[in-house]
Design a protein around this motif. Structure first.
Motif, PDB file in Angstrom:
ATOM      1  N   LEU A  40       0.796  -1.158  -0.070  1.00  0.00           N
ATOM      2  CA  LEU A  40       0.128  -0.047   0.014  1.00  0.00           C
ATOM      3  C   LEU A  40       0.815   1.039  -0.037  1.00  0.00           C
ATOM      4  O   LEU A  40       0.505   2.318  -0.572  1.00  0.00           O
ATOM      5  CB  LEU A  40      -1.083  -0.022   1.227  1.00  0.00           C
ATOM      6  N   LYS A  41       1.833   1.301   0.895  1.00  0.00           N
ATOM      7  CA  LYS A  41       2.818   2.387   0.640  1.00  0.00           C
ATOM      8  C   LYS A  41       3.509   2.738  -0.628  1.00  0.00           C
ATOM      9  O   LYS A  41       3.476   3.565  -1.061  1.00  0.00           O
ATOM     10  CB  LYS A  41       3.914   2.273   2.071  1.00  0.00           C
TER      11      LYS A  41
ATOM     12  N   GLU B  25      -8.890  -0.925   2.563  1.00  0.00           N
ATOM     13  CA  GLU B  25      -9.220   0.756   2.631  1.00  0.00           C
ATOM     14  C   GLU B  25      -9.296   1.224   4.012  1.00  0.00           C
ATOM     15  O   GLU B  25      -9.083   2.398   4.139  1.00  0.00           O
ATOM     16  CB  GLU B  25     -10.809   0.477   2.114  1.00  0.00           C
ATOM     17  N   GLU B  26      -9.451   0.275   4.852  1.00  0.00           N
ATOM     18  CA  GLU B  26      -9.260   0.624   6.338  1.00  0.00           C
ATOM     19  C   GLU B  26      -7.881   0.881   6.628  1.00  0.00           C
ATOM     20  O   GLU B  26      -7.745   2.110   7.516  1.00  0.00           O
ATOM     21  CB  GLU B  26      -9.791  -0.473   7.324  1.00  0.00           C
ATOM     22  N   ILE B  27      -6.840   0.161   6.379  1.00  0.00           N
ATOM     23  CA  ILE B  27      -5.604   0.591   6.795  1.00  0.00           C
ATOM     24  C   ILE B  27      -4.905   1.833   5.912  1.00  0.00           C
ATOM     25  O   ILE B  27      -4.371   2.603   6.373  1.00  0.00           O
ATOM     26  CB  ILE B  27      -4.538  -0.750   6.151  1.00  0.00           C
ATOM     27  N   ILE B  28      -5.533   2.135   4.479  1.00  0.00           N
ATOM     28  CA  ILE B  28      -5.482   3.465   3.869  1.00  0.00           C
ATOM     29  C   ILE B  28      -6.034   4.561   4.932  1.00  0.00           C
ATOM     30  O   ILE B  28      -5.127   5.627   5.255  1.00  0.00           O
ATOM     31  CB  ILE B  28      -6.007   3.550   2.509  1.00  0.00           C
TER      32      ILE B  28
ATOM     33  N   ASP C 209       4.091  -1.419  12.526  1.00  0.00           N
ATOM     34  CA  ASP C 209       3.538  -1.837  13.797  1.00  0.00           C
ATOM     35  C   ASP C 209       2.265  -1.046  14.078  1.00  0.00           C
ATOM     36  O   ASP C 209       1.291  -1.689  14.727  1.00  0.00           O
ATOM     37  CB  ASP C 209       4.338  -2.074  14.906  1.00  0.00           C
ATOM     38  N   ASP C 210       2.503   0.210  14.002  1.00  0.00           N
ATOM     39  CA  ASP C 210       1.314   1.067  14.664  1.00  0.00           C
ATOM     40  C   ASP C 210       0.143   0.922  13.990  1.00  0.00           C
ATOM     41  O   ASP C 210      -0.822   0.984  14.475  1.00  0.00           O
ATOM     42  CB  ASP C 210       2.149   2.532  14.524  1.00  0.00           C
ATOM     43  N   GLN C 211       0.271   0.703  12.214  1.00  0.00           N
ATOM     44  CA  GLN C 211      -1.050   0.626  11.743  1.00  0.00           C
ATOM     45  C   GLN C 211      -1.597  -0.487  12.095  1.00  0.00           C
ATOM     46  O   GLN C 211      -3.035  -0.868  12.185  1.00  0.00           O
ATOM     47  CB  GLN C 211      -0.784   0.698  10.345  1.00  0.00           C
ATOM     48  N   ILE C 212      -0.942  -1.634  12.392  1.00  0.00           N
ATOM     49  CA  ILE C 212      -1.410  -3.061  12.736  1.00  0.00           C
ATOM     50  C   ILE C 212      -2.113  -3.171  13.939  1.00  0.00           C
ATOM     51  O   ILE C 212      -3.242  -3.667  14.294  1.00  0.00           O
ATOM     52  CB  ILE C 212      -0.404  -4.154  12.797  1.00  0.00           C
TER      53      ILE C 212
END
Length: 433
Positions: free
Chosen positions: A40-41, A103-106, A417-420
C-alpha cells in the motif's frame, strides 16, 4: 480473571496451549499485514490505482494491489503459501487481502500522517529554519517564510478568509446540488453578496475581532503590525504644498488589503447575480407561478419563451400557464414555493396531458446548470490519483490517498506496527476486562 492468569502460567494445561496457538496466529497475521502495508505504501506514494475490474488472484485485470502481491509471492514463500492456502482454494477463508481491509488501512495511514504533520507544526514552530542538518540556503528561506507567517497581518488574513470561505463553501455546495433551480441559486448568490457587504460596512469592528482571534492562534505571532516603525510618507500637491500622511497601521491594512478583497468579491458576486437575473427575467412567468401573492403571470415572458424554444413548446403554453396558475391558487392546503414542487405536482397527479407545454418548459428550466465549476484540486499529483479510470472514488478516500502521495517522505517512514495495532483494535471483537 485470577483463575485465567493462574491457569495461563501452568504449561501443562490446555489453556497454555491455546495461548501459544493464539500468539502463533497473531504473529502469522502480523507478518501478512506487514506485507500488505508495504504494498500500500509503494502504490500510494506513486499515486497508482489499487483496484482492477476483477478481484481474483491470477487474473490480468485484478489491479495493482493484487498484482503487486502476486509479484511479491514469486520471491516470498510466506505470502505465496498464504495466497495458495486462503485465496486459491475452492472456499476462500479470511486472508486480510481484500479491498475492505486495505481501505481501512489506508484510512489509518492517512490519519497518522495528518496527526504527525500537526504535531510537527505545533512542536517546531519556534525552531523553524534552525535545523543545522539542513543547507544554509534552505535555512534562510525557511526563516524568511516563518517571519512572514509570524506577522500579525498574516494571522488576521487567516481568520478573515476562514470566515469568508466557510460561507462560500456551503453556498457553492448547495448551488451545485441537484434539484436547485436558477431562481433559488440567484437568491443564494444575492444573500452571499449581502453577507460580504455587511462585513465591508462593519470593517472597523470586524478588524478588531480579527485581531483578537489572530493573536490567540500562536504565541509566536507579533503583537503589532509589521510597518508600524516605517517612516511616514510626505505627499506633494500641485500647488507645491506638502502634507505628511499619518495613517494608522490598522487603517492602512483595512484600506489596502481587506477592503480591496471585499470589493473584488462584491463585484464578482454582482456579475454572477446579474447573469442569473437575465435568465430569471426570461422565465419570469415561472416565478409568478410559484408566488402565491401574485394572481397574474407575465404573459410577455411566456411569448418570449415560445419564440426562444419553438421546437419544444407551442402557443398553447400561454393558456396552460393561465390555467395552471388558477389551479395552484385553488390548492390552499398545499404550498408550492418552487418550480421543482410544481413539476412534481404535475407528474405525481398525472397532469402531464393537461399541461404538456408547462411540463416541458419546467424540465428545461430545472435542468439548466447553475454553475459549471468543478471541484478541482491544485496538487500536481492529483492527475495521477484521480483519473478517468477512478471516477467513482469518494472524497474521503481521495483525501487519504492524496495525503499519502503528497507526503511521500512521511509515508515511507510510517512504522507498520502502529497501523497493525490500530487495525487490530478496530477489528477486535473481545470486550476489554
Amino acid at each position: 480473571m485470577l483463575v485465567w492468569l493462574t491457569r495461563k502460567e501452568n504449561k501443562s494445561v490446555l489453556d497454555k496451549q491455546l495461548q501459544e496457538q493464539l500468539n502463533k496466529e497473531t504473529e502469522y497475521y502480523h507478518n501478512v499485514l506487514k506485507r500488505v502495508i508495504a504494498v500500500l505504501k509503494f502504490l500510494s506514494i506513486r499515486g497508482l490505482a489499487l483496484r482492477g475490474s476483477e478481484e481474483v488472484f491470477g487474473s490480468p485485470h485484478n489491479g495493482n494491489f493484487m498484482g503487486a502481491l502476486e509479484l511479491l509471492a514469486e520471491f516470498d514463500p510466506f505470502i505465496r503459501e498464504h495466497i495458495e492456502q486462503r485465496e486459491l482454494r475452492p472456499n476462500p477463508v479470511i486472508s486480510y487481502l481484500s479491498k475492505t481491509v486495505y481501505e481501512e488501512i489506508i484510512e489509518i495511514m492517512g490519519k497518522q500522517i495528518i496527526k504527525q504533520i500537526i504535531t510537527e507544526i505545533n512542536n517546531d514552530d519556534t525552531n523553524f529554519g534552525e535545523n543545522d542538518d539542513e543547507k544554509v540556503d534552505f535555512r534562510k528561506e525557511a526563516r524568511n517564510l516563518f517571519n512572514k507567517l509570524a506577522k500579525l497581518e498574516t494571522a488576521i488574513l487567516i481568520v478573515f478568509w476562514e470566515e469568508i470561505l466557510e460561507r462560500f463553501n456551503v453556498v457553492n455546495k448547495k448551488v451545485q446540488s441537484p434539484g436547485l433551480d436558477i431562481g433559488e441559486g440567484n437568491k443564494l448568490i444575492v444573500s452571499l453578496k449581502e453577507f460580504v457587504k455587511n462585513i465591508w460596512q462593519q470593517s472597523d469592528q470586524k478588524l478588531k475581532e480579527y485581531e483578537e482571534k489572530a493573536k490567540k492562534l500562536s504565541t509566536s505571532l507579533g503583537t503589532d503590525y509589521s510597518d508600524i516603525n516605517k517612516r511616514r510618507i510626505t505627499l506633494k500637491f500641485s500647488d507645491k504644498s506638502t502634507d505628511k500622511v499619518s495613517v494608522n497601521c490598522a487603517e492602512k491594512f483595512k484600506r489596502d488589503t481587506l477592503n480591496v478583497a471585499l470589493d473584488k468579491m462584491i463585484m464578482d458576486l454582482n456579475n454572477r447575480s446579474q447573469a442569473y437575473e437575465t435568465y430569471s427575467k426570461k422565465f419570469k412567468f415561472l416565478m409568478d407561478l410559484q408566488d402565491k401573492n401574485q394572481e397574474h403571470i407575465d404573459l410577455e415572458s411566456v411569448r418570449n419563451i415560445i419564440d426562444y424554444y419553438p421546437n419544444d413548446v407551442d402557443e398553447h403554453l400561454v393558456n396552460e400557464c393561465i390555467q395552471l396558475k388558477s389551479y395552484l391558487l385553488q390548492s390552499k392546503t398545499e404550498s408550492y414555493t418552487s418550480c421543482s414542487e410544481i413539476f412534481w405536482l404535475i407528474y405525481e397527479k398525472k397532469l402531464v396531458d393537461v399541461f404538456p407545454n408547462c411540463y416541458t418548459i419546467l424540465k428545461i428550466f430545472l435542468t439548466m446548470p447553475i454553475t459549471s465549476c468543478e471541484a478541482e484540486r491544485s496538487f500536481s499529483r492529483m492527475s495521477y490519483i484521480e483519473n478517468k479510470y477512478r471516477t467513482t472514488m469518494s472524497n474521503y478516500r481521495l483525501n487519504h490517498l492524496s495525503v499519502l502521495s503528497i507526503n511521500c517522505d512521511l509515508t515511507k517512514d510510517l512504522q507498520c506496527d502502529d497501523q497493525i495495532k490500530e487495525f487490530a483494535a478496530q477489528k477486535c471483537r473481545k470486550v476489554a476486562l
